[in-house]
Design a protein around this motif. Structure first.
Motif, PDB file in Angstrom:
ATOM      1  N   GLU A  55     -38.709  15.110  14.174  1.00  0.00           N
ATOM      2  CA  GLU A  55     -38.538  14.584  12.824  1.00  0.00           C
ATOM      3  C   GLU A  55     -39.535  15.229  11.857  1.00  0.00           C
ATOM      4  O   GLU A  55     -39.174  15.602  10.728  1.00  0.00           O
ATOM      5  N   ARG A  56     -40.778  15.369  12.291  1.00  0.00           N
ATOM      6  CA  ARG A  56     -41.795  15.987  11.434  1.00  0.00           C
ATOM      7  C   ARG A  56     -41.442  17.428  11.110  1.00  0.00           C
ATOM      8  O   ARG A  56     -41.537  17.868   9.958  1.00  0.00           O
TER       9      ARG A  56
ATOM     10  N   LYS B 233     -38.620  17.689   8.569  1.00  0.00           N
ATOM     11  CA  LYS B 233     -39.092  17.411   7.215  1.00  0.00           C
ATOM     12  C   LYS B 233     -39.905  18.577   6.665  1.00  0.00           C
ATOM     13  O   LYS B 233     -39.772  18.955   5.490  1.00  0.00           O
ATOM     14  N   GLU B 234     -40.730  19.182   7.514  1.00  0.00           N
ATOM     15  CA  GLU B 234     -41.533  20.325   7.080  1.00  0.00           C
ATOM     16  C   GLU B 234     -40.671  21.562   6.821  1.00  0.00           C
ATOM     17  O   GLU B 234     -41.100  22.473   6.095  1.00  0.00           O
TER      18      GLU B 234
ATOM     19  N   SER C 186     -29.716  16.225   8.775  1.00  0.00           N
ATOM     20  CA  SER C 186     -30.617  16.727   7.732  1.00  0.00           C
ATOM     21  C   SER C 186     -29.809  17.405   6.635  1.00  0.00           C
ATOM     22  O   SER C 186     -28.931  18.229   6.921  1.00  0.00           O
TER      23      SER C 186
ATOM     24  N   ARG D 279     -33.261  15.418   2.877  1.00  0.00           N
ATOM     25  CA  ARG D 279     -33.092  14.131   3.565  1.00  0.00           C
ATOM     26  C   ARG D 279     -33.007  14.369   5.060  1.00  0.00           C
ATOM     27  O   ARG D 279     -32.288  15.259   5.514  1.00  0.00           O
ATOM     28  N   VAL D 280     -33.737  13.578   5.833  1.00  0.00           N
ATOM     29  CA  VAL D 280     -33.695  13.646   7.299  1.00  0.00           C
ATOM     30  C   VAL D 280     -33.471  12.239   7.823  1.00  0.00           C
ATOM     31  O   VAL D 280     -34.273  11.336   7.566  1.00  0.00           O
TER      32      VAL D 280
END
Length: 361
Positions: free
Chosen positions: A332-333, A336-337, A359, A342-343
């Motif tokens: 998840e991190r 997002k990076e 995503s 949107r995730v």
């Protein structure tokens, strides 16, 4: 005072005996798992499903095998509590409740598919031990029948769920697929999932990339046998993947954690999406923290798969070696990076082992 008590002041004889019994059960279960793999590959479970009590000769005939070997295999299944046995008549029966998770198309999914990992990892044991000593890694081609096993797994976890459960995770995605878009499956393996999508959505342009030539060859044959023409497969190392704004949908099914550099890989896939594009990602749903996985389904099996394969093949490419249990938190991190707007994270009750990320670019 016993010798053990002299050597280890905290020695507990009863605890030691109980642990010894546990070890015996583990070794016994390993032998059963090996023979479950044999039963799957030879079709023995399928030959016994939906049948009444049969003799070993009848079972062998139905499976097209030699009776003496089948009889010994049946002895393992009987003593392992998988097959029922009538001593007087010497008849064997696979209960319907057991067939539900041991046969192709079983109502609960075919767990015999995963038993194949036991002999597969055993076959590379010596190479793995060398890796323990050198710190080096493995290559995908070191593993016998790897892509065959993974395609069977994909049939159960991805193909069986993709239309009813997976695609609806992103509102409007089915409508876009009906209209026609560009789709990439990154790490497509033998291409079963992508071929299923291509059959259902003929207006789309599908591309499947995988590092392994043998997997791509099998994918091409599979799509050709299905008569699918709106699909293209290519053997390609995606380490330096640099396509920009080319695809509307990218899928990765159990294909990210064993990449050379997963974080960089996800950023490259993000750049390959057009504005508003979607990345559907399936991976193992365990935690990045060992203590959180004590009750996770088949955790020891997954850590074994990590050590013997997923971590090892990443290290073999000079990669990060994050492993199978890199954790949904890590995934998840990294998503997002990678720069997604949107995730979202999802899990299905029907499949507690995997996590799904949607995503949006």
């Amino acid at each position: 005072m016993t010798l053990a008590e002299q050597q280890w002041p905290d020695f507990d004889g009863k605890e030691a005996e109980e642990f010894g019994e546990k070890l015996g059960d583990i070794i016994n279960s390993g032998a059963i798992a090996f023979m479950i793999s044999v039963g799957h590959k030879t079709g023995l479970f399928d030959s016994m499903a939906d049948a009444g009590p049969l003799t070993s000769a009848q079972i062998a005939a139905r499976a097209g095998l030699k009776e003496r070997y089948v009889r010994e295999w049946l002895a393992v299944m009987v003593t392992g509590g998988i097959v029922l046995y009538e001593p007087g008549a010497r008849l064997y029966k696979l209960p319907a409740a057991h067939a539900a998770s041991l046969t192709r198309g079983g109502a609960l999914g075919n767990f015999a598919v995963y038993a194949q990992f036991i002999p597969m990892t055993g076959a590379i044991e010596d190479k793995l031990i060398d890796c323990f000593k050198t710190g080096q890694g493995m290559k995908y081609e070191d593993y016998p029948c790897f892509h065959q096993v993974m395609s069977e797994d994909s049939d159960q976890t991805v193909v069986a769920n993709i239309f009813d459960l997976v695609l609806p995770l992103e509102p409007g995605l089915k409508d876009r697929l009906d209209a026609g878009i560009d789709v990439l499956d990154a790490g497509c393996g033998r291409g079963h999932a992508l071929t299923a999508l291509a059959e259902r959505f003929p207006k789309n342009r599908f591309v499947g990339y995988d590092l392994c030539v043998d997997a791509i060859e099998a994918a091409c044959d599979y799509a050709a046998d299905a008569g699918v023409e709106n699909i293209r497969f290519e053997a390609r190392d995606l380490t330096d993947f640099d396509d920009v704004a080319r695809f509307d949908l990218i899928t990765t099914f159990d294909a990210v954690h064993d990449q050379k550099h997963p974080a960089d890989y996800l950023k490259r896939l993000r750049r390959a999406l057009r504005p508003g594009g979607v990345h559907l990602m399936q991976d193992i749903g365990g935690s990045a923290h060992l203590e959180n996985n004590l009750e996770f389904p088949m955790a020891a099996f997954l850590y074994t798969a990590s050590c013997a394969h997923c971590m090892a093949v990443s290290l073999g490419q000079g990669g990060d070696g994050l492993g199978t249990m890199w954790g949904w938190e890590t995934a998840e991190r990294m998503l997002k990076e990678a720069g997604y707007r949107r995730v979202e994270r999802h899990m299905f009750e029907e499949d507690p082992m995997n996590v799904w990320f949607v995503s949006k670019a």
